[in-house]
Design a protein around this motif. Structure first.
Motif, mmCIF file in Angstrom:
data_model
loop_
_atom_site.group_PDB
_atom_site.id
_atom_site.type_symbol
_atom_site.label_atom_id
_atom_site.label_comp_id
_atom_site.label_asym_id
_atom_site.label_seq_id
_atom_site.Cartn_x
_atom_site.Cartn_y
_atom_site.Cartn_z
ATOM 1 N N HIS A 1 4.990 3.051 11.034
ATOM 2 C CA HIS A 1 5.192 2.372 9.753
ATOM 3 C C HIS A 1 4.213 2.907 8.693
ATOM 4 O O HIS A 1 4.616 3.252 7.586
ATOM 5 N N LEU A 2 2.946 2.993 9.061
ATOM 6 C CA LEU A 2 1.957 3.499 8.095
ATOM 7 C C LEU A 2 2.270 4.933 7.689
ATOM 8 O O LEU A 2 2.252 5.266 6.507
ATOM 9 N N LEU A 3 2.558 5.779 8.666
ATOM 10 C CA LEU A 3 2.734 7.203 8.357
ATOM 11 C C LEU A 3 4.063 7.479 7.659
ATOM 12 O O LEU A 3 4.151 8.378 6.825
ATOM 13 N N GLU A 4 5.089 6.709 7.999
ATOM 14 C CA GLU A 4 6.402 6.973 7.421
ATOM 15 C C GLU A 4 6.598 6.280 6.069
ATOM 16 O O GLU A 4 7.296 6.790 5.214
ATOM 17 N N ARG A 5 5.982 5.100 5.919
ATOM 18 C CA ARG A 5 6.373 4.290 4.761
ATOM 19 C C ARG A 5 5.231 3.682 3.964
ATOM 20 O O ARG A 5 5.449 3.166 2.875
ATOM 21 N N GLU A 6 4.034 3.684 4.492
ATOM 22 C CA GLU A 6 2.986 2.885 3.842
ATOM 23 C C GLU A 6 1.660 3.611 3.775
ATOM 24 O O GLU A 6 0.617 3.055 4.119
ATOM 25 N N ARG A 7 1.665 4.854 3.317
ATOM 26 C CA ARG A 7 0.407 5.591 3.317
ATOM 27 C C ARG A 7 -0.605 4.996 2.339
ATOM 28 O O ARG A 7 -1.798 4.929 2.626
ATOM 29 N N ALA A 8 -0.116 4.532 1.193
ATOM 30 C CA ALA A 8 -1.046 3.929 0.227
ATOM 31 C C ALA A 8 -1.659 2.656 0.816
ATOM 32 O O ALA A 8 -2.873 2.447 0.758
ATOM 33 N N GLY A 9 -0.811 1.821 1.421
ATOM 34 C CA GLY A 9 -1.310 0.601 2.055
ATOM 35 C C GLY A 9 -2.248 0.917 3.214
ATOM 36 O O GLY A 9 -3.198 0.191 3.470
ATOM 37 N N GLY A 10 -1.983 2.005 3.913
ATOM 38 C CA GLY A 10 -2.832 2.416 5.027
ATOM 39 C C GLY A 10 -4.204 2.867 4.553
ATOM 40 O O GLY A 10 -5.221 2.526 5.165
ATOM 41 N N GLU A 11 -4.237 3.600 3.462
ATOM 42 C CA GLU A 11 -5.525 4.028 2.892
ATOM 43 C C GLU A 11 -6.349 2.818 2.489
ATOM 44 O O GLU A 11 -7.556 2.752 2.725
ATOM 45 N N ARG A 12 -5.636 1.875 1.874
ATOM 46 C CA ARG A 12 -6.336 0.671 1.445
ATOM 47 C C ARG A 12 -6.869 -0.097 2.665
ATOM 48 O O ARG A 12 -8.010 -0.552 2.668
ATOM 49 N N LEU A 13 -6.034 -0.216 3.700
ATOM 50 C CA LEU A 13 -6.461 -0.915 4.915
ATOM 51 C C LEU A 13 -7.704 -0.254 5.501
ATOM 52 O O LEU A 13 -8.685 -0.923 5.830
ATOM 53 N N ALA A 14 -7.669 1.082 5.618
ATOM 54 C CA ALA A 14 -8.815 1.805 6.186
ATOM 55 C C ALA A 14 -10.076 1.541 5.374
ATOM 56 O O ALA A 14 -11.145 1.265 5.935
ATOM 57 N N SER A 15 -9.948 1.592 4.035
ATOM 58 C CA SER A 15 -11.166 1.465 3.237
ATOM 59 C C SER A 15 -11.676 0.025 3.233
ATOM 60 O O SER A 15 -12.881 -0.207 3.258
ATOM 61 N N VAL A 16 -10.760 -0.954 3.256
ATOM 62 C CA VAL A 16 -11.215 -2.350 3.281
ATOM 63 C C VAL A 16 -11.835 -2.710 4.636
ATOM 64 O O VAL A 16 -12.820 -3.447 4.694
ATOM 65 N N ILE A 17 -11.263 -2.201 5.728
ATOM 66 C CA ILE A 17 -11.887 -2.443 7.044
ATOM 67 C C ILE A 17 -13.318 -1.918 7.028
ATOM 68 O O ILE A 17 -14.268 -2.603 7.423
#
Ligand SMILES: [Zn+2]
Ligand SMILES: [Zn+2]
Lengths: 201, 201
Positions: A31-47
């Motif tokens: 899901h992250l790699l196919e559809r949500e890279r921006a959300g994934g970047e945000r998740l990584a940085s907020v974690i």
């Protein structure tokens, strides 16, 4: 075939989250790699930011990025009433239930000698220092209604007995809106022995 | 009360993951901060690395951090047989079912004019260039057994008709309206061996 090494690492890393098995981890990675890279970047940085910055409130030990949390900071709370909970999630549940207007102290767990979790790990010294300040009149020992939570409550009450504060514990009983048929026997018998006078008016 | 702003941001960021509602996001945030900071750091850094480095295989478009994926790279696969799938997860499901020894091409979706997803977005030009190389004898159109997957298969078969390759489609055996990713291996491999000739009309 499996996925490429880096994708496998990603799936593996998701397993650290509660309730995430191999299939869910795969769905999350895809899901992250196919559809949500921006959300994934945000998740990584907020974690990363949360891990770097969130610590314990210096006064109540709840999780916060501030030195002193909002509940400890506000003057609009009753300093005479302190609620001791096992976790920030328990504290939130009590806040959301509403009605309690005192302060909190968060143990981050319960006594568990077999796991090496003693009084130090749950902050009993810090709790004692707080009681020694002399403002507290009642401590609600809202540890979990489990064997460990019960033992922890007993330990704390014994340890702080000399300060002359009142201790209380949440009432045991049947959950509101539940059906008796599904309530376990232990709870039911505690509810029975703690039964309250009732009148029809 | 809610949690502190940074913890609220963390809970919010988890919502980007599939199937994660507010309560699960809270459990995840609490779990990382209370018990799994090392695992959380690793998760953050692997997410960031995967987002930075994972792209499409230049040949088959599957997700990989390499220029060319392992399946495209190996000489031990049949160049005459090409399987077209909607997603890397579908490709993995087929590989795990076993039995297919050809190559793949990954569309990353299906045609969906209403969402602006046309032939370009699913790589039909690149697929055509691949067919034009002249090695492929059969294309298994393993798009999902859904209306959109079916339409996409028809479009591709029509578009590539002039190259004189055979088209086939997985045998029904796979449940109508389902998604390949969730079909069990046995069903999938039966459907593969029972694949049927397919034409665009
Ligand atoms: Zn505090
Ligand atoms: Zn490839």
């Amino acid at each position: 075939m499996r996925f490429s090494p880096l994708i496998e690492q990603l799936m593996d890393a998701f397993r650290v989250l509660p309730g995430v098995g191999p299939k869910t981890a795969q769905r999350m990675a895809m899901h992250l790699l196919e559809r949500e890279r921006a959300g994934g970047e945000r998740l990584a940085s907020v974690i990363q930011k949360a891990i770097d910055e969130v610590g314990y409130c210096q006064r109540c030990r709840t999780l916060t990025e501030a030195d002193i949390c909002a509940i400890c900071e506000t003057p609009r709370r009753d300093d005479a009433l302190l609620c001791v909970v096992e976790s920030p999630a328990d504290q939130l549940a009590i806040e959301e239930a509403g009605g309690f207007q005192g302060r909190y102290f968060v143990l981050h767990g319960h006594l568990s000698p077999l796991d090496g979790i003693g009084p130090d790990a749950i902050g009993v010294d810090q709790l004692e220092a707080r009681v020694a300040e002399g403002h507290i009149e009642e401590i609600v020992l809202a540890t979990n209604p489990t064997v460990e939570g019960e033992a922890t409550a007993h330990y704390i009450a014994a340890q702080l007995a000399r300060y002359g504060v009142r201790f209380s514990r949440l009432a045991y009983g049947v959950p509101m809106g539940g059906e008796l048929e599904y309530v376990d026997g232990g709870t039911l018998s505690r509810a029975f022995s703690g039964r309250q006078p009732f009148s029809s008016d």
